[in-house]
Design a protein around this motif. Sequence first.
Motif, mmCIF file in Angstrom:
data_model
loop_
_atom_site.group_PDB
_atom_site.id
_atom_site.type_symbol
_atom_site.label_atom_id
_atom_site.label_comp_id
_atom_site.label_asym_id
_atom_site.label_seq_id
_atom_site.Cartn_x
_atom_site.Cartn_y
_atom_site.Cartn_z
ATOM 1 N N SER A 176 0.849 -1.181 0.000
ATOM 2 C CA SER A 176 0.000 0.000 0.000
ATOM 3 C C SER A 176 0.887 1.235 0.000
ATOM 4 O O SER A 176 2.114 1.136 -0.063
ATOM 5 C CB SER A 176 -0.908 0.007 1.239
ATOM 6 O OG SER A 176 -1.882 1.023 1.109
ATOM 7 N N ARG A 177 0.276 2.364 0.113
ATOM 8 C CA ARG A 177 1.000 3.613 0.325
ATOM 9 C C ARG A 177 1.095 3.805 1.837
ATOM 10 O O ARG A 177 0.064 3.926 2.508
ATOM 11 C CB ARG A 177 0.258 4.780 -0.319
ATOM 12 C CG ARG A 177 1.049 6.058 -0.264
ATOM 13 C CD ARG A 177 0.386 7.147 -1.061
ATOM 14 N NE ARG A 177 1.266 8.305 -1.118
ATOM 15 C CZ ARG A 177 0.868 9.511 -1.479
ATOM 16 N NH1 ARG A 177 -0.388 9.716 -1.829
ATOM 17 N NH2 ARG A 177 1.717 10.505 -1.501
ATOM 18 N N LEU A 178 2.299 3.815 2.363
ATOM 19 C CA LEU A 178 2.480 3.878 3.812
ATOM 20 C C LEU A 178 2.738 5.283 4.333
ATOM 21 O O LEU A 178 2.878 5.469 5.539
ATOM 22 C CB LEU A 178 3.608 2.937 4.248
ATOM 23 C CG LEU A 178 3.354 1.453 4.014
ATOM 24 C CD1 LEU A 178 4.510 0.618 4.551
ATOM 25 C CD2 LEU A 178 2.044 0.998 4.618
ATOM 26 N N TRP A 179 2.803 6.270 3.470
ATOM 27 C CA TRP A 179 2.921 7.662 3.901
ATOM 28 C C TRP A 179 4.113 7.876 4.830
ATOM 29 O O TRP A 179 4.028 8.618 5.793
ATOM 30 C CB TRP A 179 1.630 8.123 4.578
ATOM 31 C CG TRP A 179 0.440 8.041 3.687
ATOM 32 C CD1 TRP A 179 -0.376 6.960 3.519
ATOM 33 C CD2 TRP A 179 -0.051 9.050 2.819
ATOM 34 N NE1 TRP A 179 -1.351 7.237 2.600
ATOM 35 C CE2 TRP A 179 -1.181 8.521 2.158
ATOM 36 C CE3 TRP A 179 0.351 10.354 2.536
ATOM 37 C CZ2 TRP A 179 -1.913 9.245 1.233
ATOM 38 C CZ3 TRP A 179 -0.394 11.078 1.623
ATOM 39 C CH2 TRP A 179 -1.499 10.527 0.979
ATOM 40 N N GLY A 180 5.232 7.199 4.562
ATOM 41 C CA GLY A 180 6.441 7.375 5.360
ATOM 42 C C GLY A 180 6.439 6.626 6.680
ATOM 43 O O GLY A 180 7.385 6.732 7.453
ATOM 44 N N GLN A 181 5.407 5.860 6.952
ATOM 45 C CA GLN A 181 5.346 5.080 8.192
ATOM 46 C C GLN A 181 5.887 3.671 7.937
ATOM 47 O O GLN A 181 5.940 3.211 6.805
ATOM 48 C CB GLN A 181 3.898 5.007 8.679
ATOM 49 C CG GLN A 181 3.296 6.384 8.962
ATOM 50 C CD GLN A 181 1.828 6.281 9.317
ATOM 51 O OE1 GLN A 181 1.497 5.744 10.353
ATOM 52 N NE2 GLN A 181 0.972 6.767 8.428
ATOM 53 N N SER A 182 6.251 2.977 9.002
ATOM 54 C CA SER A 182 6.757 1.612 8.846
ATOM 55 C C SER A 182 5.619 0.619 8.613
ATOM 56 O O SER A 182 5.837 -0.456 8.053
ATOM 57 C CB SER A 182 7.575 1.195 10.065
ATOM 58 O OG SER A 182 6.772 1.230 11.227
ATOM 59 N N CYS A 228 -0.254 -3.709 7.231
ATOM 60 C CA CYS A 228 0.575 -3.717 6.026
ATOM 61 C C CYS A 228 1.933 -3.102 6.351
ATOM 62 O O CYS A 228 2.005 -2.039 6.969
ATOM 63 C CB CYS A 228 -0.117 -2.922 4.926
ATOM 64 S SG CYS A 228 0.830 -2.831 3.388
ATOM 65 N N HIS A 229 2.996 -3.772 5.896
ATOM 66 C CA HIS A 229 4.364 -3.321 6.167
ATOM 67 C C HIS A 229 5.134 -2.963 4.896
ATOM 68 O O HIS A 229 6.296 -2.561 4.997
ATOM 69 C CB HIS A 229 5.150 -4.416 6.895
ATOM 70 C CG HIS A 229 4.575 -4.780 8.223
ATOM 71 N ND1 HIS A 229 4.894 -4.113 9.372
ATOM 72 C CD2 HIS A 229 3.681 -5.730 8.567
ATOM 73 C CE1 HIS A 229 4.228 -4.640 10.378
ATOM 74 N NE2 HIS A 229 3.482 -5.620 9.920
ATOM 75 N N LEU A 230 4.520 -3.146 3.735
ATOM 76 C CA LEU A 230 5.234 -2.922 2.474
ATOM 77 C C LEU A 230 4.590 -1.784 1.689
ATOM 78 O O LEU A 230 3.373 -1.757 1.511
ATOM 79 C CB LEU A 230 5.220 -4.183 1.614
ATOM 80 C CG LEU A 230 5.911 -5.414 2.188
ATOM 81 C CD1 LEU A 230 5.640 -6.629 1.299
ATOM 82 C CD2 LEU A 230 7.403 -5.160 2.308
#
Length: 186
Positions: A37-43, A58-60
């Motif tokens: 997904s789009r993580l917006w700079g988060q882990s 989600c981590h990727l």
Amino acid sequence: MAGRKIAILIESDFYEHEIWYYHYRFAEEGLEACFVSRLWGQSSITFKGHEYHAPFECHLSFEDIDDAALDDYAAVIVPSGMVSDRLRYTEDLNALPPACRFLQRAFARPGLLKGIICHGLWLCAPVPEVLRGRRLTCHPNLLGDARAYGATFVDEDVVEDADLITGRTGNHAHLFARALIKRIAG
């Protein structure tokens, strides 16, 4: 198809039965279901499902999958539910949403399978050229969208057109996954 990984886009309002099915079914075939997904700079980000509000962490990030890393994947799936609608967001209205850029990069690779099921078709709205002239199926509510993209709608549960496999609804995930697995197995 070089890899044994399948990139599956994820966001909130995913259809739990479909996502859980992919998680277990692809593993049975020795394939790695990689939810991106789009993580917006988060882990990581925890998304909630549509039916049961089940959490899914989600981590990727697809934004971290460069062209070299894309070679590790056999397929990219845009699932049903509201995932694609949520991933169409962009803060710059003059730029393609990051998920649509990722999809464009996937479509530029003929050896990489692309799977779109049900309302996943919405992610193609900003990049309709990837579907122009292609045969596909989709949820009946998206028939007008498919035609607006220049695609040819086929009234079947699963449709294969070269490197594109489409499924009618999330309830057809088993047929859709079977087609993807068969193609990956060669």
